[in-house]
Motif scaffolding. Structure first.
Motif, PDB file in Angstrom:
ATOM      1  N   ALA A   1      26.690   8.253  17.781  1.00 53.38           N
ATOM      2  CA  ALA A   1      26.699   6.886  17.265  1.00 53.38           C
ATOM      3  C   ALA A   1      25.379   6.203  17.606  1.00 53.38           C
ATOM      4  O   ALA A   1      24.902   6.285  18.738  1.00 53.38           O
ATOM      5  CB  ALA A   1      27.865   6.109  17.854  1.00 53.38           C
ATOM      6  N   TYR A   2      24.793   5.534  16.635  1.00 54.68           N
ATOM      7  CA  TYR A   2      23.510   4.874  16.839  1.00 54.68           C
ATOM      8  C   TYR A   2      23.660   3.367  16.619  1.00 54.68           C
ATOM      9  O   TYR A   2      24.684   2.887  16.105  1.00 54.68           O
ATOM     10  CB  TYR A   2      22.430   5.450  15.927  1.00 54.68           C
ATOM     11  N   PHE A   3      22.621   2.644  16.986  1.00 50.93           N
ATOM     12  CA  PHE A   3      22.657   1.187  16.888  1.00 50.93           C
ATOM     13  C   PHE A   3      21.548   0.714  15.967  1.00 50.93           C
ATOM     14  O   PHE A   3      20.369   0.972  16.214  1.00 50.93           O
ATOM     15  CB  PHE A   3      22.492   0.582  18.282  1.00 50.93           C
ATOM     16  N   SER A   4      21.922   0.042  14.900  1.00 53.42           N
ATOM     17  CA  SER A   4      20.936  -0.494  13.965  1.00 53.42           C
ATOM     18  C   SER A   4      21.292  -1.928  13.628  1.00 53.42           C
ATOM     19  O   SER A   4      22.393  -2.400  13.918  1.00 53.42           O
ATOM     20  CB  SER A   4      20.894   0.345  12.684  1.00 53.42           C
ATOM     21  N   MET A   5      20.362  -2.624  12.995  1.00 55.45           N
ATOM     22  CA  MET A   5      20.550  -4.035  12.655  1.00 55.45           C
ATOM     23  C   MET A   5      20.092  -4.295  11.238  1.00 55.45           C
ATOM     24  O   MET A   5      19.066  -3.775  10.806  1.00 55.45           O
ATOM     25  CB  MET A   5      19.761  -4.936  13.613  1.00 55.45           C
ATOM     26  N   GLY A   6      20.868  -5.129  10.539  1.00 50.84           N
ATOM     27  CA  GLY A   6      20.414  -5.642   9.259  1.00 50.84           C
ATOM     28  C   GLY A   6      20.604  -4.733   8.077  1.00 50.84           C
ATOM     29  O   GLY A   6      20.315  -5.123   6.945  1.00 50.84           O
ATOM     30  N   TYR A   7      21.087  -3.530   8.303  1.00 49.09           N
ATOM     31  CA  TYR A   7      21.277  -2.580   7.206  1.00 49.09           C
ATOM     32  C   TYR A   7      22.258  -1.510   7.669  1.00 49.09           C
ATOM     33  O   TYR A   7      22.565  -1.371   8.845  1.00 49.09           O
ATOM     34  CB  TYR A   7      19.955  -1.896   6.840  1.00 49.09           C
ATOM     35  N   TYR A   8      22.735  -0.721   6.727  1.00 45.61           N
ATOM     36  CA  TYR A   8      23.459   0.502   7.038  1.00 45.61           C
ATOM     37  C   TYR A   8      23.107   1.493   5.950  1.00 45.61           C
ATOM     38  O   TYR A   8      23.213   1.214   4.763  1.00 45.61           O
ATOM     39  CB  TYR A   8      24.968   0.265   7.092  1.00 45.61           C
ATOM     40  N   SER A   9      22.669   2.650   6.322  1.00 45.37           N
ATOM     41  CA  SER A   9      22.119   3.600   5.357  1.00 45.37           C
ATOM     42  C   SER A   9      23.142   4.061   4.328  1.00 45.37           C
ATOM     43  O   SER A   9      22.782   4.584   3.283  1.00 45.37           O
ATOM     44  CB  SER A   9      21.530   4.816   6.085  1.00 45.37           C
ATOM     45  N   GLY A  10      24.445   3.867   4.625  1.00 49.20           N
ATOM     46  CA  GLY A  10      25.469   4.253   3.664  1.00 49.20           C
ATOM     47  C   GLY A  10      25.888   3.120   2.739  1.00 49.20           C
ATOM     48  O   GLY A  10      26.788   3.297   1.926  1.00 49.20           O
ATOM     49  N   ASP A  11      25.260   1.949   2.850  1.00 47.53           N
ATOM     50  CA  ASP A  11      25.669   0.792   2.051  1.00 47.53           C
ATOM     51  C   ASP A  11      24.428   0.005   1.650  1.00 47.53           C
ATOM     52  O   ASP A  11      23.709  -0.491   2.508  1.00 47.53           O
ATOM     53  CB  ASP A  11      26.621  -0.082   2.866  1.00 47.53           C
ATOM     54  N   TYR A  12      24.204  -0.154   0.363  1.00 44.60           N
ATOM     55  CA  TYR A  12      23.026  -0.853  -0.127  1.00 44.60           C
ATOM     56  C   TYR A  12      23.360  -2.266  -0.596  1.00 44.60           C
ATOM     57  O   TYR A  12      22.605  -2.864  -1.324  1.00 44.60           O
ATOM     58  CB  TYR A  12      22.391  -0.059  -1.275  1.00 44.60           C
ATOM     59  N   HIS A  13      24.498  -2.808  -0.167  1.00 42.73           N
ATOM     60  CA  HIS A  13      24.942  -4.091  -0.705  1.00 42.73           C
ATOM     61  C   HIS A  13      25.033  -5.194   0.348  1.00 42.73           C
ATOM     62  O   HIS A  13      25.197  -6.353  -0.017  1.00 42.73           O
ATOM     63  CB  HIS A  13      26.310  -3.935  -1.371  1.00 42.73           C
TER      64      HIS A  13
ATOM     65  N   VAL B   1      11.296   0.717  12.924  1.00 48.27           N
ATOM     66  CA  VAL B   1      11.736   0.072  11.697  1.00 48.27           C
ATOM     67  C   VAL B   1      12.185   1.141  10.710  1.00 48.27           C
ATOM     68  O   VAL B   1      11.410   2.028  10.339  1.00 48.27           O
ATOM     69  CB  VAL B   1      10.613  -0.792  11.094  1.00 48.27           C
ATOM     70  N   TYR B   2      13.449   1.045  10.306  1.00 47.98           N
ATOM     71  CA  TYR B   2      13.990   1.971   9.317  1.00 47.98           C
ATOM     72  C   TYR B   2      13.701   1.414   7.925  1.00 47.98           C
ATOM     73  O   TYR B   2      13.938   0.241   7.654  1.00 47.98           O
ATOM     74  CB  TYR B   2      15.493   2.125   9.520  1.00 47.98           C
ATOM     75  N   GLY B   3      13.227   2.246   7.033  1.00 46.07           N
ATOM     76  CA  GLY B   3      12.985   1.828   5.663  1.00 46.07           C
ATOM     77  C   GLY B   3      11.739   0.978   5.530  1.00 46.07           C
ATOM     78  O   GLY B   3      10.934   0.834   6.452  1.00 46.07           O
ATOM     79  N   THR B   4      11.595   0.369   4.347  1.00 48.51           N
ATOM     80  CA  THR B   4      10.438  -0.477   4.063  1.00 48.51           C
ATOM     81  C   THR B   4      10.908  -1.810   3.502  1.00 48.51           C
ATOM     82  O   THR B   4      12.024  -1.924   2.965  1.00 48.51           O
ATOM     83  CB  THR B   4       9.505   0.203   3.054  1.00 48.51           C
ATOM     84  N   GLY B   5      10.055  -2.803   3.625  1.00 48.16           N
ATOM     85  CA  GLY B   5      10.368  -4.111   3.059  1.00 48.16           C
ATOM     86  C   GLY B   5      10.800  -5.148   4.073  1.00 48.16           C
ATOM     87  O   GLY B   5      11.107  -6.286   3.697  1.00 48.16           O
ATOM     88  N   ILE B   6      10.837  -4.791   5.368  1.00 47.09           N
ATOM     89  CA  ILE B   6      11.211  -5.766   6.380  1.00 47.09           C
ATOM     90  C   ILE B   6      10.164  -6.868   6.448  1.00 47.09           C
ATOM     91  O   ILE B   6       8.966  -6.630   6.243  1.00 47.09           O
ATOM     92  CB  ILE B   6      11.368  -5.082   7.761  1.00 47.09           C
TER      93      ILE B   6
ATOM     94  N   SER C   1      15.853  -8.677   6.331  1.00 46.19           N
ATOM     95  CA  SER C   1      15.908  -7.490   5.492  1.00 46.19           C
ATOM     96  C   SER C   1      15.799  -7.837   4.012  1.00 46.19           C
ATOM     97  O   SER C   1      15.276  -7.045   3.227  1.00 46.19           O
ATOM     98  CB  SER C   1      17.219  -6.728   5.735  1.00 46.19           C
ATOM     99  N   GLY C   2      16.319  -8.995   3.643  1.00 50.68           N
ATOM    100  CA  GLY C   2      16.302  -9.360   2.234  1.00 50.68           C
ATOM    101  C   GLY C   2      17.156  -8.408   1.421  1.00 50.68           C
ATOM    102  O   GLY C   2      18.263  -8.044   1.816  1.00 50.68           O
ATOM    103  N   SER C   3      16.649  -7.981   0.287  1.00 47.39           N
ATOM    104  CA  SER C   3      17.391  -7.059  -0.577  1.00 47.39           C
ATOM    105  C   SER C   3      17.085  -5.610  -0.251  1.00 47.39           C
ATOM    106  O   SER C   3      17.600  -4.702  -0.917  1.00 47.39           O
ATOM    107  CB  SER C   3      17.056  -7.336  -2.051  1.00 47.39           C
ATOM    108  N   SER C   4      16.245  -5.371   0.734  1.00 43.41           N
ATOM    109  CA  SER C   4      15.852  -3.997   1.081  1.00 43.41           C
ATOM    110  C   SER C   4      16.812  -3.412   2.113  1.00 43.41           C
ATOM    111  O   SER C   4      17.351  -4.118   2.968  1.00 43.41           O
ATOM    112  CB  SER C   4      14.422  -3.972   1.639  1.00 43.41           C
ATOM    113  N   ASN C   5      17.013  -2.134   2.037  1.00 42.24           N
ATOM    114  CA  ASN C   5      17.845  -1.442   3.012  1.00 42.24           C
ATOM    115  C   ASN C   5      16.964  -1.055   4.200  1.00 42.24           C
ATOM    116  O   ASN C   5      16.589   0.103   4.379  1.00 42.24           O
ATOM    117  CB  ASN C   5      18.464  -0.203   2.372  1.00 42.24           C
ATOM    118  N   THR C   6      16.621  -2.058   4.998  1.00 40.17           N
ATOM    119  CA  THR C   6      15.657  -1.854   6.071  1.00 40.17           C
ATOM    120  C   THR C   6      16.017  -2.719   7.274  1.00 40.17           C
ATOM    121  O   THR C   6      16.733  -3.726   7.153  1.00 40.17           O
ATOM    122  CB  THR C   6      14.235  -2.202   5.592  1.00 40.17           C
TER     123      THR C   6
END
Length: 491
Positions: A453-465, A284-289, A302-307
């Motif tokens: 290149a990596y695979f993530s879901m529900g967020y992108y570390s370069g975009d908080y929106h 899990v990347y970040g917090t708030g999931i 993810s909600g409003s969290s970058n996670t």
């Protein structure tokens, strides 16, 4: 002495010796042919059977130490003017034991047999089996095994194994399995294993070949669960009523087998993310999931969290990700399909320390007021610009509704539409994508094979929106562009 009320015959075993060579060799022959015959002994009461009903002898012959030479050999019987004689059998010169002797009629019924030593009828014959005899050169060898009529008797009384059985009612149905062959770009027949569970018990568990196969299964059960499996492919589980399965007596049940996923994660908890069912484990990347009800238990939010979940490098998940693949998942969107608002980030494939350098990213876009500018989006990074391919807001759904989504790609063209490289399936239905910046251009941009290149879901570390506002569960990744999603209802 206890008397046996059945007729006794003393077959005379006559050995006619012939050389098994061509008669030219000066070497003395080492083998001889043997023929069996018998004659009735009149001092015993006559059987209800007629000896002329004999059609075959079943014999077993051992070496003196009990090593089998012939086991349950069936020899045809010929009638020469009332004299019965078998077809010849070739044996090497030496010592043997006759271990079994049974006489059959034309319906394969045993009408006479020689008792075995230790059996109930052992007392009735002078020489129960096994009985020694010898094959010698240049002479007739006679062995006389006594036989007893089998009328009214059981095999056990002669020392032969018997068994009983309960007749089971069955019915037949046809089945055929198919896999997709990339070389011919078509579905082809394949062999697989079929397991059938009926009312909770396994009634069939055997392989069938790469052809339409007729299967016999026990009748009288209300529910039949069929599991078709093949190494390297996902299991297909289907349930039928008795009537539904019977309907395939003449029309085959067709089963398509899809390649097993390279990654399958239920996304139902942090522990679940860290322990994939198939493929690399995530973190899990970040917090708030958070984990909320979804299609199969729970999914992540993810909600409003970058996670959100991260599963590491694409090359370690799908080594040919830049050529072809599929990502499928269940999604519970936070808004209706035609609302406006920020995009709902679903999946991204980035490069660490390089924001916005994406082989691709997947999302549902709400914020454009023009319906054609929204919808399911497959964005490809081309090096100098992003190519945004979208469906438009043409797939209706409501907030909180469970939707199955699958993004597919193949640089050689999709099977469903070989003029494009990218597409999306929603609830198993294919929807074409268009280039929103240049609608007249084909959806054929090639995906870059970016190192790291990596695979993530529900967020992108370069975009908080653009965090995942909905709920996602049960993600699967494949190394080809799937075309069928009838299996989406099975976790």
């Amino acid at each position: 002495m206890k008397k046996c009320k059945t007729a006794f015959l003393v077959p005379v075993l006559i050995f006619f010796l012939f050389s098994c060579s061509d008669g030219i060799s000066p070497v003395e022959p080492k083998t001889a042919t043997v023929q069996f015959s018998f004659q009735e002994i009149t001092q015993f009461s006559k059987s209800t059977f007629d000896i002329l009903e004999a059609r075959e002898f079943v014999i077993s012959i051992w070496q003196p130490d009990g090593t089998p030479v012939h086991t349950d050999v069936r020899l045809d019987v010929f009638n020469f003017s009332g004299h019965l004689i078998s077809e010849p059998l070739c044996l090497e010169v030496g010592n043997y034991q006759l271990a079994k002797f049974i006489v059959l009629d034309e319906n394969n019924n045993a009408i006479y047999a020689t008792p075995l030593s230790g059996s109930e009828f052992e007392y009735a014959v002078e020489h129960p089996l096994p009985r020694p005899f010898a094959i010698e050169n240049n002479m007739v060898n006679n062995v006389v095994p006594e036989v007893i009529s089998t009328a009214g008797q059981t095999p056990d009384q002669f020392g032969y194994i018997s068994f009983g059985f309960d007749e089971v009612e069955v019915f037949d149905f046809l089945i055929a399995a198919f896999i997709y062959e990339e070389d011919v770009q078509n579905w082809v027949l394949t062999g697989a294993n079929l397991k059938i569970e009926a009312d909770g018990s396994v009634v069939y568990d055997y392989p069938f070949p790469n052809s339409t196969s007729r299967i016999s299964v026990v009748d009288g059960r209300s529910i039949y669960q069929l599991t078709v499996s093949k190494t390297g492919y996902e299991e297909v589980v289907q349930t039928f009523s008795n009537a539904e399965l019977r309907s395939h007596l003449d029309t085959p049940l067709l089963v398509t087998l899809n390649t097993s996923p390279l990654l399958w994660n239920k996304l139902d908890s942090q522990a679940g993310i860290e322990n994939s069912e198939i493929g690399p484990d995530g973190f899990v990347y970040g917090t708030g999931i958070s984990f909320l009800p979804a299609k199969f238990g729970h999914g992540f939010h993810s909600g409003s969290s970058n996670t959100g979940p991260n599963f590491g490098l694409w090359k370690e998940i799908n080594p040919v990700f830049h050529l072809k693949g599929t990502i499928e998942f269940w999604w519970k969107p936070a808004r209706d399909f035609d609302e406006t608002g920020s995009p709902d980030q679903v999946f991204v494939s980035g490069v660490y320390e390089q924001p916005w350098v994406l082989p691709f990213q997947l999302m549902y876009r709400w914020r454009e007021s023009d319906p054609q500018m929204g919808g399911f989006e497959f964005s490809i990074y081309g090096g100098d610009t992003n190519f945004a391919y979208r469906t438009g807001k043409v797939v209706p759904f409501e907030a909180g509704e469970l939707v199955h989504v699958a993004f597919v790609w193949d640089m050689d063209g999709l099977t469903v539409d070989n003029q494009v490289n990218y597409g999306v399936y929603v609830d198993g239905v294919y929807y074409g994508l268009s280039n929103i910046y240049s609608p007249e251009e084909a959806v054929t941009e090639l995906m870059r094979n970016l190192v790291g290149a990596y695979f993530s879901m529900g967020y992108y570390s370069g975009d908080y929106h653009n965090q995942n506002q909905g709920v996602i569960d049960n993600v699967k990744i494949f190394d080809y562009a799937k075309t069928g999603f009838s299996d989406r209802l099975v976790e």
